[in-house]
Design a protein around this motif. Structure first.
Motif, PDB file in Angstrom:
ATOM      1  N   GLY A  80     -18.542  27.294  18.125  1.00 18.59           N
ATOM      2  CA  GLY A  80     -19.132  27.864  19.347  1.00 18.59           C
ATOM      3  C   GLY A  80     -18.073  28.536  20.217  1.00 18.59           C
ATOM      4  N   ILE A  81     -16.905  27.915  20.280  1.00 20.76           N
ATOM      5  CA  ILE A  81     -15.811  28.486  21.072  1.00 20.76           C
ATOM      6  C   ILE A  81     -15.290  29.764  20.399  1.00 20.76           C
ATOM      7  CG2 ILE A  81     -13.446  28.074  21.876  1.00 20.76           C
ATOM      8  CD1 ILE A  81     -14.290  25.047  22.122  1.00 20.76           C
ATOM      9  N   ALA A  82     -15.174  29.727  19.046  1.00 25.42           N
ATOM     10  CA  ALA A  82     -14.714  30.924  18.325  1.00 25.42           C
ATOM     11  C   ALA A  82     -15.697  32.086  18.519  1.00 25.42           C
ATOM     12  CB  ALA A  82     -14.559  30.616  16.836  1.00 25.42           C
ATOM     13  N   ARG A  83     -16.992  31.762  18.520  1.00 27.66           N
ATOM     14  CA  ARG A  83     -18.003  32.807  18.734  1.00 27.66           C
ATOM     15  C   ARG A  83     -17.830  33.436  20.117  1.00 27.66           C
ATOM     16  NH1 ARG A  83     -24.194  31.127  18.850  1.00 27.66           N
ATOM     17  NH2 ARG A  83     -23.304  29.715  20.412  1.00 27.66           N
ATOM     18  N   ALA A  84     -17.599  32.589  21.122  1.00 25.29           N
ATOM     19  CA  ALA A  84     -17.396  33.130  22.473  1.00 25.29           C
ATOM     20  C   ALA A  84     -16.132  33.986  22.515  1.00 25.29           C
ATOM     21  CB  ALA A  84     -17.316  31.983  23.484  1.00 25.29           C
ATOM     22  N   LEU A  85     -15.061  33.523  21.839  1.00 24.01           N
ATOM     23  CA  LEU A  85     -13.799  34.278  21.850  1.00 24.01           C
ATOM     24  C   LEU A  85     -13.912  35.604  21.100  1.00 24.01           C
ATOM     25  CD1 LEU A  85     -11.146  31.499  21.146  1.00 24.01           C
ATOM     26  CD2 LEU A  85     -11.646  32.612  23.327  1.00 24.01           C
TER      27      LEU A  85
END
Ligand SMILES: Nc1ncnc2c1ncn2[C@@H]1O[C@H](COP(=O)(O)OP(=O)(O)O)[C@@H](O)[C@H]1O
Ligand SMILES: [Mg+2]
Length: 323
Positions: A166-171
């Protein structure tokens, strides 16, 4: 202080209006966020803390454009948010991204991790296929996930791994601001620390600004430069983290700090059974915390205290602040 995110008099009501096409009885309405004002400086982590139901997610969802405000204004890097989001949603997505509380259900179960990470590269950055592979590898490295995960589906991951995705998607959007809505609340305590460390590293590496939401004061204390405390839809106290933890001024913040369980310290006396948020459909006049407050006087039940500066950079909405 140059603020990258500026919020003025932001308000959200759910429900309301009248039944029968405007002619019937008035429908109940919930005032979920009440006239919020915030300035978040570039590179800052602003923590927002408060118990479940106090309006944190509603505030966050308005800021990232998932929910239209009832009233108020949001500016990002000096530009009116509503105008910008409407005219150019891709430019908007590159400024601000949201990380959800529940990592697994926030990922599309029918898409592989590769497809999930590709979407923002295609939609926001119009990145050609030839460049996407390398960018996805970099994103996985940034969140410490192995490349062999790319062709798997979200349900194959643990909560901690799913939150890294989820964090990678946001980044992938390469945003300036991340709104993290209880990003570790659904995770085991041992995994929470890993994800918090990762978020701290990413913030440095990508020069991000964080709005970090949690119901857990200890988590906010570990990450935030400045803290806003919410109660019943309103910001009731706001100060640099070291000030608010050394000397909370609002009695609700005092209660939060005292009721947080700490290893090696006995639990404080519990609050009375009926101590909970007031009925949102029938809010009390005056201060919403008055019924639970040990320092409440007559004025508290009658007049709602405004959020005012009480000492340097320390704001509190209280008629009788703690000393
Ligand atoms: N879509 C909605 N419709 C009606 N009421 C809502 C909706 N979303 C949230 N609320 C109400 O708004 C208040 C704040 O909720 P929320 O922002 O989710 O709080 P938190 O994230 O702090 O737990 C609650 O009273 C909740 O029931
Ligand atoms: Mg929430």
């Amino acid at each position: 202080m140059t603020s990258t995110l500026r919020i003025r008099d932001l308000d959200k009501r759910f429900g309301g209006g009248r039944t029968l096409f405007g002619f019937g009885a008035e429908k109940p309405s919930v005032h979920a966020v009440q006239s919020a004002n915030l300035d978040v400086a570039s590179g800052e982590t602003l923590g927002i803390v408060g118990e479940s139901g106090c309006g944190k997610s509603t505030l966050a969802r308005m800021i990232v454009g998932l929910l239209p405000p009832t009233e108020g204004r949001i500016e990002i890097e000096g530009q009116d948010y509503a105008e910008r989001a409407g005219k150019d949603p891709a430019a908007f997505g590159k400024l601000i991204q949201y990380v959800f509380q529940d990592p697994i259900s926030s990922l599309n179960p029918r898409k592989t991790i590769r497809q999930i990470l590709e979407a923002p590269l295609k939609l926001l950055h119009a990145m050609p296929a030839a460049e996407r592979g390398a960018r996805i590898d970099d994103l996985l490295d940034a969140v410490n996930l192995r490349r062999e995960f790319l062709d798997r589906y979200p349900h194959e991951f643990s909560g901690g791994q799913a939150q890294r995705i989820g964090i990678a998607r946001a980044l992938a959007a390469a945003p300036r601001i991340l709104v993290l809505d209880e990003p570790v609340s659904a995770l085991d305590v041992s995994v929470q620390a890993q994800v918090l460390n990762l978020l701290a590293e990413l913030k440095r590496e990508f020069e991000l600004t964080y709005l970090f939401i949690s119901h857990d004061l200890a988590v906010v204390e570990a990450v935030a430069d400045r803290v806003a405390v919410m109660y019943f839809g309103a910001i009731v106290e706001m100060a640099p983290a070291e000030k608010i933890f050394a000397k909370p001024l609002h009695h609700y913040t005092v209660l939060l700090a005292r009721s947080a369980p700490t290893v090696g310290r006995p639990l404080g006396a519990p609050e009375a059974e009926d101590a909970e948020l007031p009925d949102p459909l029938n809010p009390p006049p005056g201060c919403a915390f008055a019924r639970r407050c040990p320092a409440a006087t007559e004025i508290c039940r009658r007049e709602r205290p405004p959020l005012e500066e009480n000492g340097t950079q320390h704001l509190v909405a209280c008629h009788n602040p703690a000393r």
